[in-house]
Write a protein that holds these residues in place. Structure first.
Motif, PDB file in Angstrom:
ATOM      1  N   ARG A  44       4.713   1.393   2.217  1.00  0.00           N
ATOM      2  CA  ARG A  44       5.746   1.495   1.178  1.00  0.00           C
ATOM      3  C   ARG A  44       5.481   0.555   0.009  1.00  0.00           C
ATOM      4  O   ARG A  44       5.722   0.886  -1.137  1.00  0.00           O
ATOM      5  CB  ARG A  44       7.121   1.192   1.749  1.00  0.00           C
ATOM      6  CG  ARG A  44       7.654   2.286   2.608  1.00  0.00           C
ATOM      7  CD  ARG A  44       9.053   1.963   3.048  1.00  0.00           C
ATOM      8  NE  ARG A  44       9.559   3.031   3.889  1.00  0.00           N
ATOM      9  CZ  ARG A  44      10.683   2.972   4.534  1.00  0.00           C
ATOM     10  NH1 ARG A  44      11.438   1.907   4.449  1.00  0.00           N
ATOM     11  NH2 ARG A  44      11.067   3.976   5.274  1.00  0.00           N
ATOM     12  N   ILE A  45       5.009  -0.640   0.340  1.00  0.00           N
ATOM     13  CA  ILE A  45       4.746  -1.612  -0.735  1.00  0.00           C
ATOM     14  C   ILE A  45       3.246  -1.825  -0.946  1.00  0.00           C
ATOM     15  O   ILE A  45       2.846  -2.740  -1.659  1.00  0.00           O
ATOM     16  CB  ILE A  45       5.478  -2.947  -0.476  1.00  0.00           C
ATOM     17  CG1 ILE A  45       5.060  -3.559   0.853  1.00  0.00           C
ATOM     18  CG2 ILE A  45       6.982  -2.758  -0.556  1.00  0.00           C
ATOM     19  CD1 ILE A  45       5.628  -4.942   1.098  1.00  0.00           C
ATOM     20  N   ALA A  46       2.428  -0.997  -0.319  1.00  0.00           N
ATOM     21  CA  ALA A  46       0.971  -1.031  -0.476  1.00  0.00           C
ATOM     22  C   ALA A  46       0.401  -2.420  -0.207  1.00  0.00           C
ATOM     23  O   ALA A  46      -0.349  -2.969  -1.004  1.00  0.00           O
ATOM     24  CB  ALA A  46       0.569  -0.535  -1.865  1.00  0.00           C
ATOM     25  N   GLN A  47       0.767  -2.972   0.945  1.00  0.00           N
ATOM     26  CA  GLN A  47       0.368  -4.331   1.274  1.00  0.00           C
ATOM     27  C   GLN A  47      -0.124  -4.420   2.712  1.00  0.00           C
ATOM     28  O   GLN A  47       0.462  -3.810   3.606  1.00  0.00           O
ATOM     29  CB  GLN A  47       1.597  -5.228   1.130  1.00  0.00           C
ATOM     30  CG  GLN A  47       1.313  -6.581   0.590  1.00  0.00           C
ATOM     31  CD  GLN A  47       2.618  -7.291   0.273  1.00  0.00           C
ATOM     32  OE1 GLN A  47       3.159  -7.127  -0.787  1.00  0.00           O
ATOM     33  NE2 GLN A  47       3.103  -8.073   1.186  1.00  0.00           N
ATOM     34  N   ALA A  48      -1.181  -5.194   2.930  1.00  0.00           N
ATOM     35  CA  ALA A  48      -1.681  -5.465   4.275  1.00  0.00           C
ATOM     36  C   ALA A  48      -1.682  -6.968   4.487  1.00  0.00           C
ATOM     37  O   ALA A  48      -1.979  -7.734   3.557  1.00  0.00           O
ATOM     38  CB  ALA A  48      -3.092  -4.915   4.436  1.00  0.00           C
ATOM     39  N   THR A  49      -1.346  -7.399   5.704  1.00  0.00           N
ATOM     40  CA  THR A  49      -1.358  -8.826   6.043  1.00  0.00           C
ATOM     41  C   THR A  49      -1.851  -9.011   7.475  1.00  0.00           C
ATOM     42  O   THR A  49      -1.767  -8.100   8.293  1.00  0.00           O
ATOM     43  CB  THR A  49       0.052  -9.459   5.940  1.00  0.00           C
ATOM     44  OG1 THR A  49       0.949  -8.735   6.789  1.00  0.00           O
ATOM     45  CG2 THR A  49       0.573  -9.467   4.516  1.00  0.00           C
ATOM     46  N   TYR A  50      -2.372 -10.196   7.755  1.00  0.00           N
ATOM     47  CA  TYR A  50      -2.642 -10.624   9.118  1.00  0.00           C
ATOM     48  C   TYR A  50      -1.319 -11.170   9.664  1.00  0.00           C
ATOM     49  O   TYR A  50      -0.613 -11.874   8.947  1.00  0.00           O
ATOM     50  CB  TYR A  50      -3.582 -11.825   9.149  1.00  0.00           C
ATOM     51  CG  TYR A  50      -4.997 -11.694   8.696  1.00  0.00           C
ATOM     52  CD1 TYR A  50      -6.016 -11.557   9.630  1.00  0.00           C
ATOM     53  CD2 TYR A  50      -5.358 -11.831   7.355  1.00  0.00           C
ATOM     54  CE1 TYR A  50      -7.354 -11.543   9.239  1.00  0.00           C
ATOM     55  CE2 TYR A  50      -6.680 -11.811   6.951  1.00  0.00           C
ATOM     56  CZ  TYR A  50      -7.675 -11.673   7.905  1.00  0.00           C
ATOM     57  OH  TYR A  50      -8.997 -11.656   7.517  1.00  0.00           O
ATOM     58  N   VAL A  51      -1.001 -10.917  10.924  1.00  0.00           N
ATOM     59  CA  VAL A  51       0.163 -11.525  11.564  1.00  0.00           C
ATOM     60  C   VAL A  51      -0.242 -11.964  12.967  1.00  0.00           C
ATOM     61  O   VAL A  51      -0.802 -11.176  13.729  1.00  0.00           O
ATOM     62  CB  VAL A  51       1.367 -10.555  11.650  1.00  0.00           C
ATOM     63  CG1 VAL A  51       2.534 -11.204  12.380  1.00  0.00           C
ATOM     64  CG2 VAL A  51       1.795 -10.098  10.264  1.00  0.00           C
ATOM     65  N   LEU A  52       0.030 -13.233  13.277  1.00  0.00           N
ATOM     66  CA  LEU A  52      -0.241 -13.770  14.615  1.00  0.00           C
ATOM     67  C   LEU A  52       1.028 -14.403  15.162  1.00  0.00           C
ATOM     68  O   LEU A  52       1.780 -15.043  14.420  1.00  0.00           O
ATOM     69  CB  LEU A  52      -1.345 -14.828  14.583  1.00  0.00           C
ATOM     70  CG  LEU A  52      -2.733 -14.278  14.293  1.00  0.00           C
ATOM     71  CD1 LEU A  52      -3.101 -14.518  12.857  1.00  0.00           C
ATOM     72  CD2 LEU A  52      -3.736 -14.898  15.215  1.00  0.00           C
ATOM     73  N   TYR A 149      14.628   0.762  -2.787  1.00  0.00           N
ATOM     74  CA  TYR A 149      13.457   1.600  -2.535  1.00  0.00           C
ATOM     75  C   TYR A 149      13.381   2.778  -3.510  1.00  0.00           C
ATOM     76  O   TYR A 149      13.165   3.926  -3.123  1.00  0.00           O
ATOM     77  CB  TYR A 149      13.427   2.112  -1.080  1.00  0.00           C
ATOM     78  CG  TYR A 149      13.138   1.027  -0.079  1.00  0.00           C
ATOM     79  CD1 TYR A 149      11.849   0.587   0.135  1.00  0.00           C
ATOM     80  CD2 TYR A 149      14.161   0.442   0.659  1.00  0.00           C
ATOM     81  CE1 TYR A 149      11.569  -0.414   1.048  1.00  0.00           C
ATOM     82  CE2 TYR A 149      13.903  -0.557   1.581  1.00  0.00           C
ATOM     83  CZ  TYR A 149      12.600  -0.986   1.770  1.00  0.00           C
ATOM     84  OH  TYR A 149      12.321  -1.966   2.671  1.00  0.00           O
ATOM     85  N   ASP A 150      13.554   2.471  -4.784  1.00  0.00           N
ATOM     86  CA  ASP A 150      13.415   3.501  -5.816  1.00  0.00           C
ATOM     87  C   ASP A 150      11.943   3.869  -5.947  1.00  0.00           C
ATOM     88  O   ASP A 150      11.055   3.028  -5.776  1.00  0.00           O
ATOM     89  CB  ASP A 150      13.925   2.976  -7.167  1.00  0.00           C
ATOM     90  CG  ASP A 150      15.416   2.676  -7.138  1.00  0.00           C
ATOM     91  OD1 ASP A 150      16.158   3.465  -6.515  1.00  0.00           O
ATOM     92  OD2 ASP A 150      15.826   1.665  -7.727  1.00  0.00           O
ATOM     93  N   ALA A 151      11.684   5.132  -6.268  1.00  0.00           N
ATOM     94  CA  ALA A 151      10.301   5.576  -6.452  1.00  0.00           C
ATOM     95  C   ALA A 151       9.645   4.759  -7.567  1.00  0.00           C
ATOM     96  O   ALA A 151      10.263   4.480  -8.594  1.00  0.00           O
ATOM     97  CB  ALA A 151      10.269   7.057  -6.797  1.00  0.00           C
ATOM     98  N   ASN A 152       8.415   4.376  -7.348  1.00  0.00           N
ATOM     99  CA  ASN A 152       7.676   3.589  -8.330  1.00  0.00           C
ATOM    100  C   ASN A 152       7.367   4.466  -9.549  1.00  0.00           C
ATOM    101  O   ASN A 152       6.691   5.488  -9.420  1.00  0.00           O
ATOM    102  CB  ASN A 152       6.387   3.063  -7.716  1.00  0.00           C
ATOM    103  CG  ASN A 152       5.656   2.075  -8.590  1.00  0.00           C
ATOM    104  OD1 ASN A 152       6.001   1.892  -9.753  1.00  0.00           O
ATOM    105  ND2 ASN A 152       4.644   1.444  -8.035  1.00  0.00           N
ATOM    106  N   PRO A 153       7.846   4.067 -10.725  1.00  0.00           N
ATOM    107  CA  PRO A 153       7.580   4.880 -11.913  1.00  0.00           C
ATOM    108  C   PRO A 153       6.135   4.784 -12.403  1.00  0.00           C
ATOM    109  O   PRO A 153       5.663   5.654 -13.127  1.00  0.00           O
ATOM    110  CB  PRO A 153       8.545   4.314 -12.954  1.00  0.00           C
ATOM    111  CG  PRO A 153       8.813   2.923 -12.521  1.00  0.00           C
ATOM    112  CD  PRO A 153       8.697   2.923 -11.020  1.00  0.00           C
ATOM    113  N   ASP A 154       5.418   3.719 -11.977  1.00  0.00           N
ATOM    114  CA  ASP A 154       4.031   3.527 -12.416  1.00  0.00           C
ATOM    115  C   ASP A 154       3.107   4.376 -11.551  1.00  0.00           C
ATOM    116  O   ASP A 154       2.849   4.049 -10.396  1.00  0.00           O
ATOM    117  CB  ASP A 154       3.660   2.045 -12.312  1.00  0.00           C
ATOM    118  CG  ASP A 154       2.269   1.747 -12.837  1.00  0.00           C
ATOM    119  OD1 ASP A 154       1.596   2.671 -13.343  1.00  0.00           O
ATOM    120  OD2 ASP A 154       1.851   0.575 -12.739  1.00  0.00           O
ATOM    121  N   LYS A 155       2.601   5.438 -12.087  1.00  0.00           N
ATOM    122  CA  LYS A 155       1.729   6.358 -11.339  1.00  0.00           C
ATOM    123  C   LYS A 155       0.240   6.138 -11.624  1.00  0.00           C
ATOM    124  O   LYS A 155      -0.599   6.813 -11.052  1.00  0.00           O
ATOM    125  CB  LYS A 155       2.076   7.819 -11.670  1.00  0.00           C
ATOM    126  CG  LYS A 155       3.524   8.177 -11.442  1.00  0.00           C
ATOM    127  CD  LYS A 155       3.883   8.153  -9.986  1.00  0.00           C
ATOM    128  CE  LYS A 155       5.328   8.614  -9.819  1.00  0.00           C
ATOM    129  NZ  LYS A 155       5.918   8.220  -8.595  1.00  0.00           N
TER     130      LYS A 155
END
Length: 165
Positions: A44-52, A149-155
């Motif tokens: 949804r937010i185009a993000q990846a993270t490590y979580v331990l 969570y509005d649709a991202n206007p930047d396409k």
């Protein structure tokens, strides 16, 4: 009769030895143990993270700090996160800043140090993490923005250059 007494004595001795062997001195050994590790891909937010996630094995001195160093999948300097470990915590969760260019089936290094208030190193933990998903399945930009969570206007496509691509 003597055989039964000897057998009972031997059995009792074995039980005592096993019970004492199972006891661990809480004053020695590791403070934290890795209980879980994962790459989190939030599409949804185009993000990846490590979580331990780490479990406390025994109490830590007051004002202890966990310093985690995460390999940067895009190359360059590693990410370093420092966080206080509160005495009442039974589990500690550490998360990296957002990362780019995670590749499936490749090892990434994570190094953690537990440090007391005076700066003395208490424990070092080394782990390798492997993602079973390639970050290329993620959108270039967040699909949604804002608290509703509005649709991202930047396409327009984002320019992400990963090493080896």
């Amino acid at each position: 009769m003597a055989y039964r007494v000897r057998s009972a004595g031997l059995l009792l001795s074995i039980i005592i030895v096993l019970a004492l062997g199972a006891c661990r001195d809480p004053g020695q050994g590791d403070y934290l143990n890795v209980s879980g590790k994962i790459f989190v891909f939030n599409y949804r937010i185009a993000q990846a993270t490590y979580v331990l996630t780490l479990s406390k094995v025994r109490p830590l001195p007051n004002d202890s700090v966990l310093e985690a160093t995460f390999e940067n999948p895009a190359g360059g300097d590693p990410f370093i996160v420092r966080q206080k470990i509160w005495p009442t915590m039974t589990k500690v969760t550490v998360e990296s800043p957002p990362v780019k260019c995670v590749k499936a089936n490749r090892e990434y290094r994570v190094s953690m140090r537990v440090i007391d208030a005076s700066g003395q190193l208490l424990q070092t933990i080394e782990r390798k993490m492997i993602s079973d998903v390639d970050q290329s399945v993620m959108p270039d930009k967040p699909l949604v923005v804002g608290p509703f969570y509005d649709a991202n206007p930047d396409k327009s496509p984002a320019a992400v250059v990963c090493p080896g691509t």
